[in-house]
Motif scaffolding. Structure first.
Motif, PDB file in Angstrom:
ATOM      1  N   MET A 135       8.960  17.858 -18.929  1.00 54.64           N
ATOM      2  CA  MET A 135       8.987  19.091 -19.719  1.00 54.64           C
ATOM      3  C   MET A 135      10.162  19.131 -20.695  1.00 54.64           C
ATOM      4  SD  MET A 135       6.297  20.651 -18.679  1.00 54.64           S
ATOM      5  CE  MET A 135       6.536  22.314 -19.321  1.00 54.64           C
ATOM      6  N   VAL A 136      11.297  18.548 -20.317  1.00 47.51           N
ATOM      7  CA  VAL A 136      12.489  18.669 -21.171  1.00 47.51           C
ATOM      8  C   VAL A 136      12.675  17.481 -22.102  1.00 47.51           C
ATOM      9  CG1 VAL A 136      13.638  20.107 -19.461  1.00 47.51           C
ATOM     10  CG2 VAL A 136      14.044  17.641 -19.451  1.00 47.51           C
ATOM     11  N   ARG A 137      11.934  16.400 -21.867  1.00 49.82           N
ATOM     12  CA  ARG A 137      12.105  15.208 -22.712  1.00 49.82           C
ATOM     13  C   ARG A 137      11.917  15.513 -24.195  1.00 49.82           C
ATOM     14  NH1 ARG A 137       8.394  11.947 -20.312  1.00 49.82           N
ATOM     15  NH2 ARG A 137       9.801  11.789 -18.515  1.00 49.82           N
ATOM     16  N   PRO A 138      10.917  16.337 -24.578  1.00 50.33           N
ATOM     17  CA  PRO A 138      10.752  16.621 -26.010  1.00 50.33           C
ATOM     18  C   PRO A 138      11.902  17.444 -26.609  1.00 50.33           C
ATOM     19  CG  PRO A 138       8.724  17.078 -24.794  1.00 50.33           C
ATOM     20  CD  PRO A 138       9.805  16.892 -23.786  1.00 50.33           C
ATOM     21  N   LEU A 139      12.695  18.110 -25.750  1.00 53.77           N
ATOM     22  CA  LEU A 139      13.754  18.980 -26.261  1.00 53.77           C
ATOM     23  C   LEU A 139      14.956  18.187 -26.759  1.00 53.77           C
ATOM     24  CD1 LEU A 139      13.718  21.747 -23.488  1.00 53.77           C
ATOM     25  CD2 LEU A 139      12.468  21.703 -25.659  1.00 53.77           C
ATOM     26  N   TRP A 140      15.164  17.003 -26.205  1.00 56.42           N
ATOM     27  CA  TRP A 140      16.325  16.199 -26.574  1.00 56.42           C
ATOM     28  C   TRP A 140      15.841  14.802 -26.991  1.00 56.42           C
ATOM     29  CZ3 TRP A 140      17.448  18.724 -21.530  1.00 56.42           C
ATOM     30  CH2 TRP A 140      18.166  19.909 -21.691  1.00 56.42           C
ATOM     31  N   ALA A 141      15.366  14.724 -28.203  1.00 59.25           N
ATOM     32  CA  ALA A 141      14.821  13.462 -28.713  1.00 59.25           C
ATOM     33  C   ALA A 141      15.896  12.372 -28.680  1.00 59.25           C
ATOM     34  CB  ALA A 141      14.312  13.660 -30.142  1.00 59.25           C
ATOM     35  N   GLY A 142      15.504  11.217 -28.257  1.00 59.92           N
ATOM     36  CA  GLY A 142      16.432  10.094 -28.216  1.00 59.92           C
ATOM     37  C   GLY A 142      17.129   9.909 -26.894  1.00 59.92           C
ATOM     38  N   ALA A 143      17.119  10.930 -26.026  1.00 59.82           N
ATOM     39  CA  ALA A 143      17.753  10.808 -24.708  1.00 59.82           C
ATOM     40  C   ALA A 143      16.766  10.195 -23.717  1.00 59.82           C
ATOM     41  CB  ALA A 143      18.210  12.175 -24.219  1.00 59.82           C
ATOM     42  N   ASP A 144      17.249   9.330 -22.860  1.00 61.37           N
ATOM     43  CA  ASP A 144      16.415   8.697 -21.837  1.00 61.37           C
ATOM     44  C   ASP A 144      16.344   9.626 -20.630  1.00 61.37           C
ATOM     45  OD1 ASP A 144      14.933   6.962 -20.361  1.00 61.37           O
ATOM     46  OD2 ASP A 144      16.547   5.525 -19.979  1.00 61.37           O
ATOM     47  N   LEU A 145      15.263  10.357 -20.502  1.00 65.44           N
ATOM     48  CA  LEU A 145      15.145  11.401 -19.480  1.00 65.44           C
ATOM     49  C   LEU A 145      13.889  11.159 -18.645  1.00 65.44           C
ATOM     50  CD1 LEU A 145      16.030  14.506 -21.711  1.00 65.44           C
ATOM     51  CD2 LEU A 145      17.565  13.161 -20.279  1.00 65.44           C
ATOM     52  N   ARG A 146      13.975  10.222 -17.728  1.00 64.10           N
ATOM     53  CA  ARG A 146      12.836   9.915 -16.858  1.00 64.10           C
ATOM     54  C   ARG A 146      13.034  10.428 -15.436  1.00 64.10           C
ATOM     55  NH1 ARG A 146      13.085   3.770 -17.241  1.00 64.10           N
ATOM     56  NH2 ARG A 146      15.265   4.332 -17.569  1.00 64.10           N
ATOM     57  N   THR A 147      14.268  10.747 -15.058  1.00 65.22           N
ATOM     58  CA  THR A 147      14.564  11.156 -13.691  1.00 65.22           C
ATOM     59  C   THR A 147      15.418  12.422 -13.696  1.00 65.22           C
ATOM     60  OG1 THR A 147      16.645   9.918 -13.525  1.00 65.22           O
ATOM     61  CG2 THR A 147      14.601   8.726 -13.004  1.00 65.22           C
ATOM     62  N   GLN A 148      15.470  13.053 -12.531  1.00 70.92           N
ATOM     63  CA  GLN A 148      16.354  14.205 -12.364  1.00 70.92           C
ATOM     64  C   GLN A 148      17.799  13.824 -12.642  1.00 70.92           C
ATOM     65  OE1 GLN A 148      16.471  17.689 -10.883  1.00 70.92           O
ATOM     66  NE2 GLN A 148      14.683  17.567 -12.206  1.00 70.92           N
ATOM     67  N   GLN A 149      18.213  12.683 -12.146  1.00 77.13           N
ATOM     68  CA  GLN A 149      19.594  12.249 -12.347  1.00 77.13           C
ATOM     69  C   GLN A 149      19.917  12.158 -13.841  1.00 77.13           C
ATOM     70  OE1 GLN A 149      20.661   8.604 -10.378  1.00 77.13           O
ATOM     71  NE2 GLN A 149      22.398   8.228 -11.724  1.00 77.13           N
ATOM     72  N   GLN A 150      19.021  11.573 -14.607  1.00 78.08           N
ATOM     73  CA  GLN A 150      19.259  11.449 -16.047  1.00 78.08           C
ATOM     74  C   GLN A 150      19.286  12.817 -16.723  1.00 78.08           C
ATOM     75  OE1 GLN A 150      15.976   8.774 -16.776  1.00 78.08           O
ATOM     76  NE2 GLN A 150      17.354   7.015 -17.064  1.00 78.08           N
ATOM     77  N   CYS A 151      18.405  13.711 -16.303  1.00 80.54           N
ATOM     78  CA  CYS A 151      18.360  15.053 -16.914  1.00 80.54           C
ATOM     79  C   CYS A 151      19.642  15.829 -16.627  1.00 80.54           C
ATOM     80  CB  CYS A 151      17.162  15.825 -16.391  1.00 80.54           C
ATOM     81  SG  CYS A 151      15.571  15.213 -16.982  1.00 80.54           S
ATOM     82  N   VAL A 152      20.090  15.814 -15.376  1.00 82.78           N
ATOM     83  CA  VAL A 152      21.299  16.557 -15.024  1.00 82.78           C
ATOM     84  C   VAL A 152      22.518  15.919 -15.689  1.00 82.78           C
ATOM     85  CG1 VAL A 152      22.771  17.336 -13.130  1.00 82.78           C
ATOM     86  CG2 VAL A 152      20.289  17.386 -12.863  1.00 82.78           C
ATOM     87  N   SER A 153      22.540  14.598 -15.760  1.00 79.51           N
ATOM     88  CA  SER A 153      23.653  13.919 -16.435  1.00 79.51           C
ATOM     89  C   SER A 153      23.709  14.300 -17.906  1.00 79.51           C
ATOM     90  CB  SER A 153      23.512  12.401 -16.290  1.00 79.51           C
ATOM     91  OG  SER A 153      23.635  12.003 -14.945  1.00 79.51           O
TER      92      SER A 153
END
Length: 397
Positions: A135-153
């Motif tokens: 859900m949040v991957r489209p909000l931050w283009a270019g960020a590698d967001l595949r896991t909870q750890q990556q999202c929180v980081s």
């Protein structure tokens, strides 16, 4: 500044088919009184406010009553969404809430704090709503967001960037598995398909205190990173864990300590193990009549109507399981083999079947009498030369 850290209210959750709304209302009223008595400045609710993305009407009523009661004490209230919440439903009325109540559900607001000032200056509260990678991957283009750890980081990176400009003390609020957590089996929903996605404690470096939600038992991961747990027991697996919240002190330098505040337990949870007769009559279990009971009876074979009989003594018996104290060693015989061993005796056939399905326990004396009567009636009604019970069983086997 005094901060009360709570989480995982799970408004609307049932307990083995029983509503918990009234019990939770009493606990949250006690929490509100603690806020008033302790002079709390800020109350944090770190996610999973509701138990469902589609709460019933009574759930909204309880939330409104509680938020209003907390605000009436003079405290600010900061609420974030968890994985059980619908961020849209939890946050839809945030613009209409009274001053001092803040609901954080928008991931794009993560880098913008709620700032509350005490005699030492500002304290910045950064809420991190539950972040679903897809859900949040489209909000931050270019960020590698595949896991909870990556999202929180990524979220804490945004926070550190903002804090470097603002300066001052900072409190983070997040809903995730962090550090060496000890989840309660069957209670906390896995937030990463295929296994726990654990966020390292180093992810929160730079924050003076981190108020976490998602684990239902209070845990101290480090001095300034803690879980408060749920205010109410929602499973028998939680029964031994206290219910409460953390009262956090902030001084001019940041985190100054935390004290655990117990909350009342409306009805204690107990697990009782014995034979069914002992559970029903033994004085060893006196005093549990008003508790939530999870009963395990150890009789060798299943007993008739155990739940109804147990509830005659323990009105709040919620679960019952048959857990034989002795499990027979398997003899390797299939049911077909037992049929062949009956040797023409219909009673032995029935007895062998009962032993096969009842942990080696054959017919009791009373059952044997009934079986013999039925066999005799059957034999009298069957014409001579017809196949008997054993012959039919052997044919089907």
């Amino acid at each position: 500044m005094r901060i009360l850290h709570t989480s995982d209210w799970h408004i609307g959750r049932s307990f083995h088919g029983h509503s918990t709304l009234d019990a939770l209302r009493g606990v949250l009223e006690a929490m509100t009184q603690q806020v008033r008595d302790r002079g709390v400045d800020v109350v944090i609710v770190a996610g999973d406010v509701f138990d469902s993305a589609v709460p019933a009407a009574g759930c909204y009523t309880l939330l409104s009553e509680t938020l209003r009661g907390l605000a009436d004490t003079g405290a600010h209230v900061i609420v974030t969404s968890g994985n059980h919440d619908s961020s849209a439903r939890l946050g839809f009325q945030s613009a209409l809430l009274r001053d001092g109540i803040h609901v954080v559900t928008d991931p794009l607001s993560i880098g913008t704090p709620i700032t509350i000032t005490d005699e030492h200056g500002p304290v910045h509260f950064y809420g991190i709503p539950y972040l679903e990678p897809a859900m949040v991957r489209p909000l931050w283009a270019g960020a590698d967001l595949r896991t909870q750890q990556q999202c929180v980081s990524h979220a804490t990176g945004l926070i550190r960037s903002d804090l470097a400009v603002r300066g001052g003390r900072a409190v983070g609020v997040a809903h995730c598995f962090a550090g060496a957590v000890v989840p309660t089996p069957g209670v906390e929903r896995d937030i990463q398909q295929g296994g726990l996605d654990i966020v390292p404690l180093s992810t929160f470096d730079g924050l003076d205190y981190v108020a976490l939600g998602h684990i239902h038992g209070g845990q101290k991961l480090s001095d300034n990173v803690r879980y408060s747990g749920a205010p109410l027991h929602y499973s028998f697996g939680e029964g031994a864990k206290p219910r409460g919240s953390w009262l956090v002190e902030m001084d001019a330098d940041g985190f100054a300590g935390a004290q655990w505040l117990d909350l009342p337990i409306p009805r204690r949870l107990v697990k009782l193990t014995a034979s069914l007769e002992e559970l029903l009559t033994s004085p060893d279990f006196a005093g549990f009549e008003d508790a939530w009971v999870s009963a395990q009876y150890t009789d060798a074979s299943p007993q008739r109507d155990p739940m109804r009989r147990l509830q005659q003594r323990f009105a709040f018996c919620a679960t019952v399981a048959h857990t034989p104290g002795v499990v027979r060693e398997h003899d390797g015989l299939s049911y077909a083999s037992r049929v062949r061993q009956a040797k023409g005796d219909d009673h032995d056939l029935v007895d062998g079947f009962l032993a096969h399905v009842r942990n080696g326990v054959g017919a009791t004396r009373a059952e044997s009498e009934i079986v013999r009567e039925v066999i005799a009636e059957h034999a009298a009604a069957v014409p001579a030369g017809s196949a008997g019970v054993v012959e039919k069983a052997e044919a089907s086997a």
